[in-house]
Design a protein around this motif. Sequence first.
Motif, PDB file in Angstrom:
ATOM      1  N   GLY A   1      47.628 -14.110  23.128  1.00 50.87           N
ATOM      2  CA  GLY A   1      46.553 -14.487  24.055  1.00 50.87           C
ATOM      3  C   GLY A   1      45.719 -15.629  23.488  1.00 50.87           C
ATOM      4  N   GLN A   2      45.498 -15.575  22.170  1.00 54.71           N
ATOM      5  CA  GLN A   2      44.641 -16.587  21.546  1.00 54.71           C
ATOM      6  C   GLN A   2      45.307 -17.963  21.442  1.00 54.71           C
ATOM      7  OE1 GLN A   2      42.149 -13.419  18.931  1.00 54.71           O
ATOM      8  NE2 GLN A   2      42.508 -15.355  17.909  1.00 54.71           N
ATOM      9  N   LYS A   3      46.604 -18.025  21.755  1.00 54.53           N
ATOM     10  CA  LYS A   3      47.244 -19.355  21.750  1.00 54.53           C
ATOM     11  C   LYS A   3      46.971 -20.088  23.057  1.00 54.53           C
ATOM     12  CE  LYS A   3      51.801 -18.001  23.579  1.00 54.53           C
ATOM     13  NZ  LYS A   3      53.178 -17.607  23.276  1.00 54.53           N
ATOM     14  N   THR A   4      46.537 -19.368  24.098  1.00 53.89           N
ATOM     15  CA  THR A   4      46.442 -20.005  25.426  1.00 53.89           C
ATOM     16  C   THR A   4      45.340 -21.072  25.548  1.00 53.89           C
ATOM     17  OG1 THR A   4      45.100 -18.205  26.337  1.00 53.89           O
ATOM     18  CG2 THR A   4      47.493 -18.039  26.622  1.00 53.89           C
TER      19      THR A   4
ATOM     20  N   LYS B   1      35.434 -27.340  23.107  1.00 50.47           N
ATOM     21  CA  LYS B   1      36.062 -26.305  23.935  1.00 50.47           C
ATOM     22  C   LYS B   1      35.258 -25.039  23.683  1.00 50.47           C
ATOM     23  CE  LYS B   1      39.429 -24.278  26.302  1.00 50.47           C
ATOM     24  NZ  LYS B   1      39.413 -24.398  27.776  1.00 50.47           N
ATOM     25  N   HIS B   2      34.464 -24.610  24.683  1.00 50.80           N
ATOM     26  CA  HIS B   2      33.504 -23.526  24.411  1.00 50.80           C
ATOM     27  C   HIS B   2      34.068 -22.155  24.738  1.00 50.80           C
ATOM     28  CE1 HIS B   2      29.968 -21.630  23.242  1.00 50.80           C
ATOM     29  NE2 HIS B   2      29.095 -22.587  23.524  1.00 50.80           N
ATOM     30  N   GLN B   3      34.636 -21.536  23.711  1.00 52.00           N
ATOM     31  CA  GLN B   3      35.229 -20.209  23.869  1.00 52.00           C
ATOM     32  C   GLN B   3      34.166 -19.111  23.915  1.00 52.00           C
ATOM     33  OE1 GLN B   3      38.129 -21.312  24.973  1.00 52.00           O
ATOM     34  NE2 GLN B   3      39.097 -19.628  23.912  1.00 52.00           N
ATOM     35  N   GLY B   4      32.913 -19.510  23.641  1.00 53.76           N
ATOM     36  CA  GLY B   4      31.809 -18.550  23.793  1.00 53.76           C
ATOM     37  C   GLY B   4      31.531 -18.241  25.260  1.00 53.76           C
ATOM     38  N   MET B   5      32.144 -19.003  26.159  1.00 52.36           N
ATOM     39  CA  MET B   5      31.941 -18.786  27.590  1.00 52.36           C
ATOM     40  C   MET B   5      32.937 -17.766  28.157  1.00 52.36           C
ATOM     41  SD  MET B   5      29.342 -20.550  28.132  1.00 52.36           S
ATOM     42  CE  MET B   5      28.424 -22.024  27.715  1.00 52.36           C
ATOM     43  N   ASN B   6      33.494 -16.941  27.315  1.00 46.81           N
ATOM     44  CA  ASN B   6      34.371 -15.844  27.742  1.00 46.81           C
ATOM     45  C   ASN B   6      33.537 -14.616  28.126  1.00 46.81           C
ATOM     46  OD1 ASN B   6      37.367 -16.166  27.652  1.00 46.81           O
ATOM     47  ND2 ASN B   6      36.852 -17.185  25.713  1.00 46.81           N
TER      48      ASN B   6
ATOM     49  N   SER C   1      42.846 -15.092  35.450  1.00 48.59           N
ATOM     50  CA  SER C   1      42.710 -15.064  34.000  1.00 48.59           C
ATOM     51  C   SER C   1      43.276 -16.352  33.419  1.00 48.59           C
ATOM     52  CB  SER C   1      43.487 -13.869  33.435  1.00 48.59           C
ATOM     53  OG  SER C   1      43.735 -14.063  32.061  1.00 48.59           O
ATOM     54  N   GLY C   2      42.506 -16.982  32.536  1.00 44.67           N
ATOM     55  CA  GLY C   2      42.982 -18.203  31.874  1.00 44.67           C
ATOM     56  C   GLY C   2      44.038 -17.904  30.820  1.00 44.67           C
ATOM     57  N   VAL C   3      44.297 -16.613  30.570  1.00 45.14           N
ATOM     58  CA  VAL C   3      45.391 -16.228  29.678  1.00 45.14           C
ATOM     59  C   VAL C   3      46.654 -15.956  30.498  1.00 45.14           C
ATOM     60  CG1 VAL C   3      46.209 -14.438  28.082  1.00 45.14           C
ATOM     61  CG2 VAL C   3      43.868 -15.312  27.911  1.00 45.14           C
ATOM     62  N   TRP C   4      46.545 -15.067  31.489  1.00 45.69           N
ATOM     63  CA  TRP C   4      47.731 -14.627  32.249  1.00 45.69           C
ATOM     64  C   TRP C   4      48.189 -15.682  33.258  1.00 45.69           C
ATOM     65  CZ3 TRP C   4      50.147 -11.105  29.738  1.00 45.69           C
ATOM     66  CH2 TRP C   4      49.430 -10.211  28.939  1.00 45.69           C
ATOM     67  N   ARG C   5      47.338 -16.648  33.527  1.00 44.01           N
ATOM     68  CA  ARG C   5      47.757 -17.797  34.330  1.00 44.01           C
ATOM     69  C   ARG C   5      48.977 -18.479  33.685  1.00 44.01           C
ATOM     70  NH1 ARG C   5      45.783 -23.282  34.859  1.00 44.01           N
ATOM     71  NH2 ARG C   5      44.267 -23.146  33.187  1.00 44.01           N
ATOM     72  N   PHE C   6      49.044 -18.358  32.356  1.00 36.27           N
ATOM     73  CA  PHE C   6      50.144 -18.974  31.598  1.00 36.27           C
ATOM     74  C   PHE C   6      51.206 -17.931  31.211  1.00 36.27           C
ATOM     75  CE2 PHE C   6      46.268 -21.453  30.647  1.00 36.27           C
ATOM     76  CZ  PHE C   6      46.682 -22.722  31.019  1.00 36.27           C
ATOM     77  N   ARG C   7      51.326 -16.863  32.011  1.00 36.95           N
ATOM     78  CA  ARG C   7      52.111 -15.708  31.563  1.00 36.95           C
ATOM     79  C   ARG C   7      53.574 -16.009  31.251  1.00 36.95           C
ATOM     80  NH1 ARG C   7      49.914 -14.755  36.479  1.00 36.95           N
ATOM     81  NH2 ARG C   7      51.208 -14.467  38.325  1.00 36.95           N
ATOM     82  N   GLU C   8      54.141 -17.064  31.792  1.00 41.02           N
ATOM     83  CA  GLU C   8      55.532 -17.413  31.451  1.00 41.02           C
ATOM     84  C   GLU C   8      55.674 -17.683  29.954  1.00 41.02           C
ATOM     85  OE1 GLU C   8      53.862 -18.610  33.974  1.00 41.02           O
ATOM     86  OE2 GLU C   8      55.004 -17.734  35.621  1.00 41.02           O
ATOM     87  N   LEU C   9      54.579 -18.057  29.289  1.00 39.58           N
ATOM     88  CA  LEU C   9      54.659 -18.333  27.845  1.00 39.58           C
ATOM     89  C   LEU C   9      54.164 -17.160  27.002  1.00 39.58           C
ATOM     90  CD1 LEU C   9      53.959 -22.127  27.298  1.00 39.58           C
ATOM     91  CD2 LEU C   9      55.964 -20.954  28.161  1.00 39.58           C
ATOM     92  N   LEU C  10      53.883 -16.007  27.644  1.00 34.84           N
ATOM     93  CA  LEU C  10      53.627 -14.799  26.859  1.00 34.84           C
ATOM     94  C   LEU C  10      54.237 -13.581  27.538  1.00 34.84           C
ATOM     95  CD1 LEU C  10      49.864 -13.778  26.914  1.00 34.84           C
ATOM     96  CD2 LEU C  10      50.509 -16.049  27.702  1.00 34.84           C
ATOM     97  N   PRO C  11      55.579 -13.586  27.645  1.00 33.51           N
ATOM     98  CA  PRO C  11      56.255 -12.445  28.271  1.00 33.51           C
ATOM     99  C   PRO C  11      56.396 -11.265  27.303  1.00 33.51           C
ATOM    100  CG  PRO C  11      57.847 -14.150  27.711  1.00 33.51           C
ATOM    101  CD  PRO C  11      56.508 -14.678  27.305  1.00 33.51           C
TER     102      PRO C  11
ATOM    103  N   THR D   1      40.402 -13.695  24.692  1.00 36.35           N
ATOM    104  CA  THR D   1      41.722 -14.210  25.077  1.00 36.35           C
ATOM    105  C   THR D   1      42.835 -13.430  24.357  1.00 36.35           C
ATOM    106  OG1 THR D   1      41.590 -15.917  23.378  1.00 36.35           O
ATOM    107  CG2 THR D   1      40.907 -16.550  25.599  1.00 36.35           C
ATOM    108  N   GLY D   2      42.547 -12.991  23.144  1.00 37.70           N
ATOM    109  CA  GLY D   2      43.546 -12.201  22.417  1.00 37.70           C
ATOM    110  C   GLY D   2      43.451 -10.728  22.728  1.00 37.70           C
ATOM    111  N   MET D   3      42.272 -10.299  23.140  1.00 38.94           N
ATOM    112  CA  MET D   3      42.101  -8.863  23.408  1.00 38.94           C
ATOM    113  C   MET D   3      42.805  -8.481  24.695  1.00 38.94           C
ATOM    114  SD  MET D   3      41.038  -6.546  21.585  1.00 38.94           S
ATOM    115  CE  MET D   3      39.999  -7.305  20.342  1.00 38.94           C
TER     116      MET D   3
END
Length: 451
Positions: free
Chosen positions: A232-235, A119-124, A73-83, A132-134
């Motif tokens: 999630g939407q900050k990632t 940055k194409h967020q439509g490719m989610n 996940s391109g969100v949880w890959r950064f999980r240290e910044l969303l504990p 990313t926020g959901m």
Amino acid sequence: MNDNLHQLRCFGCGARIAGVEALPDFRCAVCGDLFEVEYPGWVERRGPDRPNPGALKWLWRERRSSSEALDHSGVWRFRELLPILDSFGNAVTLREGNTPLYHLPRTSKALGIDQLFAKHQGMNPTGSFKDTGMTSAMSVARERGFEWVACASTGNTSASMAAYAARAGLRSLVLIPDGKIAWGKLSQAMDYGAVTCQLKADFDGCLRLLTQIVKEAPIYLLNSVNPYRLEGQKTPAFEIAESFDWNVPDHLIVPGGNLGNSSALGKGFRELHELGLVGRMPRISVIQAVGANPLVRSLAANRGASLEPVEAHTRATAIRIGNPASWRKAARVILDTGGWCLDVTEAEIAIAKAELGAEGLGCEPASAVTLAGLKKLRAQGKVAPNETVVLVLTGHTLKDADYTIDFHRGTLLTEEEKAGKEAETDALRRNAVVVDATPAAVLATLKGSVG
Ligand code: F0G
């Protein structure tokens, strides 16, 4: 081990509460404003929970080749910044994020800018940035034991919420404005099994109603008033910084509707800066449609001190919002980063969308406001040729195929809307033609379209 290091801070009065203490509508009990997630352990320079920048950059890149579901996940890959969870094992993921950053060579050239990217967020997974926020907020809903989740939506939030609820084994309730949403989005909510109510109200009316409903029933509210959505939407900010090898672009341009996304991206870059992962913040500009421009008006009238709701009208239905919930947060992001907030017309949106299409990158009309806005900023001399600019494309082109077809058939815009821009729109239109099923007829058509 408990992964949870967060608390909530009111954006208005600064009151702090534990995450579980939030009211069902996520409004502050003291002043009625919205909350923001904060991590007290980061504040102290040498706080024990403060992440180490160099180690994190290495770890996040390593995870891209990991076989763990959470690392994909391109969100949880950064999980240290969303504990934000007691256990990351509760995360609900559809492998969101990790979206492409495309160079736009033709548009760069046309605008006289060296470095222009999308940055194409439509490719989610469900075709919009909402995923990313959901993933973050749905994970909180599951961890806290909710059976029902709900949102008001112009279409994309509902599509995303319905999918993530289905993955989590939760039930979902969708309130959408009757008639004024794109069919692709409605079909997704149905397919993913949401209880979908089309109301004789606009988005703002749907959200107002849902705010009452969640106070009366144990339903978890998943609109972007929910601060965990923004985590999630900050990632994508992290992904963008990573793509530029942690040298942030000069300027980020984001569409503005309910104003959660611009708030979240601003928070993402701010945290990177505060934690020492990047050296500065990009300028962040927000673009609205002329018929749905309450933030543009607010900033022009009183630099974002108050906001007067408007009755919203635009064919970019995703951003047809007159009373945006996160306007204070978005105004702060624009003012703090030296960005701009401006509006673009229906014709400007349609033209920009066709231009992005001609680069091989379709997107939703609401996403195309970013390019339309950049063209204006460039014409006003607010973007220099040597700047690196990133447009955030928020939704996939197939979400609203009717809009695209109407544009290419020449039936989208009224004469009044098109006035002065006929040549530009006509040059971009590529209508489908009916021809005889013979080589000669197809070749003749080909010949006619050359030059
Ligand atoms: N672009 C698209 C494609 C959207 O769906 C939205 C919002 C926006 C931009 C604006 O983002 O609200 O964070 O400022 N769609 C919401 C929805 C309102 O219900 O799907 P925002």
